[in-house]
Design a protein around this motif. Structure first.
Motif, mmCIF file in Angstrom:
data_model
loop_
_atom_site.group_PDB
_atom_site.id
_atom_site.type_symbol
_atom_site.label_atom_id
_atom_site.label_comp_id
_atom_site.label_asym_id
_atom_site.label_seq_id
_atom_site.Cartn_x
_atom_site.Cartn_y
_atom_site.Cartn_z
ATOM 1 N N PHE A 131 -13.253 49.749 14.509
ATOM 2 C CA PHE A 131 -13.801 50.071 13.274
ATOM 3 C C PHE A 131 -14.881 49.163 13.059
ATOM 4 N N ASP A 132 -15.938 49.685 12.369
ATOM 5 C CA ASP A 132 -17.248 48.907 12.063
ATOM 6 C C ASP A 132 -17.550 49.517 10.524
ATOM 7 N N PRO A 133 -17.075 48.561 9.610
ATOM 8 C CA PRO A 133 -17.243 49.119 8.186
ATOM 9 C C PRO A 133 -18.704 49.260 7.755
ATOM 10 N N CYS A 134 -19.624 48.720 8.372
ATOM 11 C CA CYS A 134 -21.074 48.903 8.153
ATOM 12 C C CYS A 134 -21.694 49.295 9.435
ATOM 13 N N CYS A 135 -21.496 50.527 9.851
ATOM 14 C CA CYS A 135 -21.791 50.858 11.354
ATOM 15 C C CYS A 135 -23.262 50.892 11.500
ATOM 16 N N GLY A 136 -24.055 51.219 10.718
ATOM 17 C CA GLY A 136 -25.590 51.309 10.745
ATOM 18 C C GLY A 136 -25.658 52.653 11.794
ATOM 19 N N ILE A 137 -26.401 52.389 13.125
ATOM 20 C CA ILE A 137 -26.421 53.517 14.145
ATOM 21 C C ILE A 137 -25.445 53.393 15.266
ATOM 22 N N ALA A 138 -24.413 52.679 14.806
ATOM 23 C CA ALA A 138 -23.127 52.672 15.659
ATOM 24 C C ALA A 138 -23.299 51.775 16.959
ATOM 25 N N ASP A 139 -24.342 50.881 16.952
ATOM 26 C CA ASP A 139 -24.268 50.024 18.341
ATOM 27 C C ASP A 139 -23.023 49.362 18.693
ATOM 28 N N PHE A 140 -22.339 48.740 17.853
ATOM 29 C CA PHE A 140 -20.986 48.188 18.353
ATOM 30 C C PHE A 140 -19.851 49.130 18.784
ATOM 31 N N LEU A 141 -19.897 50.369 17.997
ATOM 32 C CA LEU A 141 -18.966 51.386 18.574
ATOM 33 C C LEU A 141 -19.653 51.948 19.848
ATOM 34 N N SER A 142 -20.679 52.224 20.003
ATOM 35 C CA SER A 142 -21.254 52.824 21.161
ATOM 36 C C SER A 142 -20.878 51.930 22.385
ATOM 37 N N LEU A 143 -21.585 50.546 22.092
ATOM 38 C CA LEU A 143 -21.330 49.663 23.156
ATOM 39 C C LEU A 143 -19.912 49.474 23.618
ATOM 40 N N SER A 144 -18.873 49.410 22.607
ATOM 41 C CA SER A 144 -17.481 49.301 22.892
ATOM 42 C C SER A 144 -17.120 50.194 23.818
ATOM 43 N N PHE A 145 -17.512 51.455 23.625
ATOM 44 C CA PHE A 145 -17.023 52.653 24.365
ATOM 45 C C PHE A 145 -17.816 52.605 25.749
ATOM 46 N N VAL A 146 -18.904 52.223 25.892
ATOM 47 C CA VAL A 146 -19.582 52.069 27.087
ATOM 48 C C VAL A 146 -18.972 50.992 28.048
ATOM 49 N N HIS A 147 -18.673 49.865 27.312
ATOM 50 C CA HIS A 147 -18.186 48.745 28.082
ATOM 51 C C HIS A 147 -16.703 49.030 28.750
ATOM 52 N N ALA A 148 -15.978 49.621 28.028
ATOM 53 C CA ALA A 148 -14.767 50.175 28.317
ATOM 54 C C ALA A 148 -14.957 51.098 29.805
ATOM 55 N N LEU A 149 -15.739 52.055 29.662
ATOM 56 C CA LEU A 149 -16.017 52.779 30.566
ATOM 57 C C LEU A 149 -16.048 51.764 32.215
ATOM 58 N N GLU A 150 -16.744 50.769 32.067
ATOM 59 C CA GLU A 150 -16.898 49.809 33.220
ATOM 60 C C GLU A 150 -15.819 49.114 33.651
ATOM 61 N N LYS A 151 -14.705 49.279 32.975
ATOM 62 C CA LYS A 151 -13.326 48.918 33.324
ATOM 63 C C LYS A 151 -12.589 49.933 34.263
ATOM 64 N N PRO A 152 -11.483 49.240 34.751
ATOM 65 C CA PRO A 152 -10.407 50.118 35.486
ATOM 66 C C PRO A 152 -9.826 50.980 34.359
ATOM 67 N N ALA A 153 -9.023 52.100 35.211
ATOM 68 C CA ALA A 153 -8.299 52.961 34.441
ATOM 69 C C ALA A 153 -7.146 52.131 33.408
ATOM 70 N N GLY A 154 -7.117 52.734 32.391
ATOM 71 C CA GLY A 154 -6.252 52.372 31.272
ATOM 72 C C GLY A 154 -6.672 51.405 30.259
ATOM 73 N N TRP A 155 -8.222 51.006 30.697
ATOM 74 C CA TRP A 155 -8.877 50.228 29.831
ATOM 75 C C TRP A 155 -9.699 51.141 28.837
ATOM 76 N N LYS A 156 -10.132 52.162 29.161
ATOM 77 C CA LYS A 156 -11.134 53.145 28.491
ATOM 78 C C LYS A 156 -10.503 53.589 27.328
ATOM 79 N N LEU A 157 -11.723 53.336 26.280
ATOM 80 C CA LEU A 157 -11.281 53.592 25.034
ATOM 81 C C LEU A 157 -10.945 55.323 24.623
ATOM 82 N N ASP A 158 -10.315 55.639 23.856
ATOM 83 C CA ASP A 158 -10.306 57.001 23.417
ATOM 84 C C ASP A 158 -11.173 56.924 22.338
ATOM 85 N N ASP A 159 -12.195 57.881 22.436
ATOM 86 C CA ASP A 159 -13.102 58.059 21.470
ATOM 87 C C ASP A 159 -12.531 58.464 19.985
#
Length: 190
Positions: A143-171
């Motif tokens: 959760f980003d309470p002042c998300c702006g363009i959602a860079d924290f959220l986007s990079l969190s999701f992309v970073h999790a895609l680089e991890k093995p199964a079970g680490w991926k974030l549910d959008d």
């Protein structure tokens, strides 16, 4: 610009879901050099953009709620053509893990930020460092309470895609809030 850019992002995402579908966000040489809006090539371009917009409106309801492009105004049509020409050779879906994707959003957000309102964008290297430090994974909520363009959220999701199964974030577990509707529009695309 935001509405045209939304069409680009939607077209790529739709193509990713339906691999055999051709992209509609393009302009040909015959379409970009029109004399009148009644010329057959420009009519084909406008019809293609209308169809793309109609389909994208369901996914990007807030961004495409009103049609700010006047398709009867040659200047508006030329502006859309310029945007399409500038972006048609780039893939934002394929570059989602690269700096290109984030830098485009970052640069456009700079034009919307307001120093007097205390809106500032966190530099991308700082965001990347914090996301890697926190290391969000499946089952967690971001959760980003002042998300702006959602860079924290986007990079969190992309970073999790680089991890093995079970680490991926549910959008569905990624949330952001901002007071500026321009930022929310960019966050939606991001």
């Amino acid at each position: 610009f935001l509405q045209s850019f939304a069409l680009k992002v939607y077209d790529e995402r739709r193509n990713e879901r339906h691999l055999h579908r051709f992209l509609d966000f393009y302009v040909t040489g015959a379409e970009d050099s029109f004399d009148a809006l009644s010329d057959a090539p420009i009519k084909a371009f406008i019809k293609r953009m209308h169809a793309l917009r109609d389909e994208a409106a369901g996914e990007y309801q807030k961004i495409l709620a009103t049609n700010v492009i006047d398709w009867h105004d040659p200047n508006d049509v030329r502006a859309v053509i310029a945007i399409v020409q500038a972006f048609q050779d780039y893939s934002f879906v394929l570059s989602s893990k690269s700096d290109l994707y984030q830098l485009v959003f970052y640069n456009f957000a700079n034009s919307f930020k307001r120093d007097e309102a205390g809106q500032f964008l966190t530099p991308l290297p700082v965001i990347d460092f914090i996301v890697r430090l926190v290391n969000p994974r499946d089952g967690e909520t971001v959760f980003d309470p002042c998300c702006g363009i959602a860079d924290f959220l986007s990079l969190s999701f992309v970073h999790a895609l680089e991890k093995p199964a079970g680490w991926k974030l549910d959008d569905a577990n990624i949330y952001g809030v901002d007071l500026d509707k321009n930022m929310i529009s960019l966050a939606t695309l991001n």
